[in-house]
Every structure is written in C-alpha cells, then in structure tokens.
Design an enzyme around this catalytic site. Structure first.
Site: not given
Ligand code: SD4
Length: 342
Positions: A200, A228, A230, A251, A254
């Site tokens: 990420t 889903r 995060g 990052t 999550g």
C-alpha cells in the site's frame, strides 16, 4: 513517573526540540491541574515553527512516487497536487500487486480499491471498494472537492468517477488472474508478513507554504472477503493530517490499525509534544501490547510533523520509508518492535 506526567514532560521536551529557545521560554503550558494546555501549546508551536523545505515521504521503497512528488513540490506545487501525482505512479504500476492496476483480487476474483486524501484545511475524501478505476486517490480528491460528502462506496463511487471523466479500465491482469486461480486450489487465507499483501502506498508532503497533505491508496489485503474494507480509506486510521501538527499514514494489517485508530493517535501524540518517531512507536505499542497475535502480521506507520521531522516504526523487520527532500531521495529502514522474531 505516571503517564500524565510523562506526557507533560515530553510535551515540553518536544517543544524544545521542535521550536527552539523562544518556545522553551513559554514554559507555562500546564494548567493548575497539571494537564497540558493544548491550545496554548498549539499556539506556541504555530508561532515558532520554522518552515522546512518541501518534503515528501511514503510507505515502502516507492522511489518513483516520492521523486515525482518531490519534483512537483520543488516546482511550487501544492502538497495535495504533489501527493496525488506521486501515488498515481504506483496506482499505474502494473508490478505493484497491492495498488491500482495489477492488484490482487478478492476471493471472487474482483479487484476492488480503497483510497483517501486529506488537505491542509482538514477536508477529506474517500472511496471504498471501487472497481474499474485506476487512480482512486484522485477520485477520493474529487469526492472531497466536488460532493457534499466524505465517503462514496462501490458502484456509487464508480459511477461518480465516470461523471468526473475517469475512464473505465480492467484492473485484473492475466498474471494476477492466474495467481488467484492457483490460490483457489487451497483457498488458504493467511497474509504473509512483508510479502504481497503489503505494498500500500501512503504519502505525506509539506509544500513551499509549509502546508501538509496526505493520501493513502490500496487494493487492501489479497484474497479478502468480498466487500471487505481495511484501514486505508478510513480517515483517522489509514491516514490523518492536522496542518497545525503533522500527519501520519499506515500500512499493513488494516483490521488492527482500525481497532486503534492509529494515524489519528499518532497526530494527537505529536500534538502533545512527542516526536514523529516516538509517536509511531507508541501507536505500534498499542497493538503489540494486546498479546502475541502481532507475531502473525505486519503493521507500519510513518509520520511527519510541521517542522519536517519524520519517523517510522513497524512490528517486524523489513519495512522501509522513502523520503525526498532537497533533491535527495532516500530509502530509510524503519525501526521495528519484534527484535526476537524478526
Ligand atoms: C488494508 N492496510 O487494506 C491495508 C493493506 C496494506 O499494504 O497496507 N497493504 O488492510
């Protein structure tokens, strides 16, 4: 020393480091009850902070992203413009399997993206579980600037993107599709530390005016359940900015960042006088102190304060932070918590 006293002390110590002698002279930041007077502290901070030269930091070793943002900042762009262009480098990077095009799909084989942005005015925008759009950080910015809302999710976000002129693009590459089919054979859901699931990009920048902005963009965890979402697009968890104090971005796993509202926590700790490094360490500590489960997942934070000081901390060895300033683009290894098992 009890915790309140510790924070009081570090507030004053932090003020000394951040703002120099003139703020040290302002030594009556505590109220009669011994609490830190945050308003007085923030005011003193604001008046005394020296503006740093433009700076961009991001999660992981995305040198192209900070180079892009840095070049724009040096040319006088706003922090927000620089960040949107910087993270777009990774959103458009087909090799990055956790962001934008080329990302890993969910269990049904669909790539869904999450992103958020925050500007120096404290406005924010976010998009959740968006399909077929590559530059979701730019889309989150459009939500912030062109709608009366903060968050758009799923189909609504996608339709809004087309209205705003974004083009429809297939995000699932043949390679990721093959990898997903392979995964289906076992359907074993266990994100691996520092591998695949953790690329990420979260970025923070300070521009020529000394203003701070931030963005975070991701496909979330590979092979996640359909629907889903995060921490990354959730303001306060994946990202938080306060232009008087600084910013933080996360990052990693999550779910654990959400439970501790990590980025907001870091900014508030910095407001109380902690350095970005100490604040990141405390936010990781809030997670690791819950028990040994942390051994199975990675979380990393990066943070920056108003004077351009930066910090990063993670659970397991292996996380790095990119930092661009004064034409120098460095990949900095993060300190980590789990020295025994890393
Ligand atoms: C999430 N925090 O969706 C993201 C994943 C991540 O690098 O950071 N990957 O939980």
């Amino acid at each position: 020393m009890n915790r309140r006293k510790f924070i009081n002390k570090s507030a004053v110590a932090g003020a000394g480091i951040a703002t120099g002698a003139s703020l040290m002279a302002c030594n009556n930041l505590s109220t009669s009850t011994g609490d830190v007077d945050n308003n007085a502290f923030a005011k003193a901070q604001k008046e005394n902070i020296k503006k740093p030269s433009p700076i961009a930091i991001c999660t992981w070793g995305f040198s192209g992203a900070t180079a892009k943002a840095g070049e724009l900042l040096d040319g006088g762009s706003s922090a927000l413009d620089a960040i949107i262009a910087g993270v777009a480098v990774e959103e458009e990077n087909i090799e990055n399997t956790t962001v934008g095009i080329g990302a890993t799909p969910d269990r049904e084989g669909n790539v869904t993206l999450d992103a958020c942005v925050m500007n120096p005015e404290g406005d924010c925008g976010a998009v959740l579980a968006v399909e077929n759009i590559v530059n979701v950080a730019a889309l989150a910015r459009k939500v912030m600037e062109e709608t009366p809302h903060v968050i758009l999710a799923g189909k609504g976000a996608e339709e809004f993107a087309y209205e705003q002129g974004f083009t429809k693009q297939k995000l699932l590459t043949e390679e990721r599709k093959e990898a997903w089919k392979e995964w289906l054979k076992t359907s074993d859901y266990k994100p691996e530390i520092n591998i695949e699931n953790h690329d990420t990009i979260g970025m923070l920048a300070i521009d020529n005016n000394g203003d701070i902005a931030g963005a975070c963009t991701t496909s979330g965890l590979g092979y996640k359940m359909k629907g889903r979402v995060g921490d990354s697009p959730i303001i306060g968890s994946g990202l938080f900015i306060d232009n008087e104090v600084g910013g933080a971005v996360a990052t990693g796993m999550g779910e654990e960042v959400l439970k501790t509202v990590g980025s907001f926590l870091i900014v508030e700790l910095m407001r109380s006088g902690m350095s970005p490094q100490a604040a990141c360490e405390e936010a990781i500590h809030r997670i690791t102190k819950k028990g040994a489960r942390y051994k199975d997942f990675q979380i990393a934070y990066i943070a920056m304060n108003k004077s351009g000081e930066t910090g990063s901390h993670c659970i397991h060895k292996g996380f790095t932070m990119m930092k661009y300033q004064n034409k120098k683009n460095e990949n900095i290894s993060s300190s980590f918590y789990d020295t025994k098992n890393s």
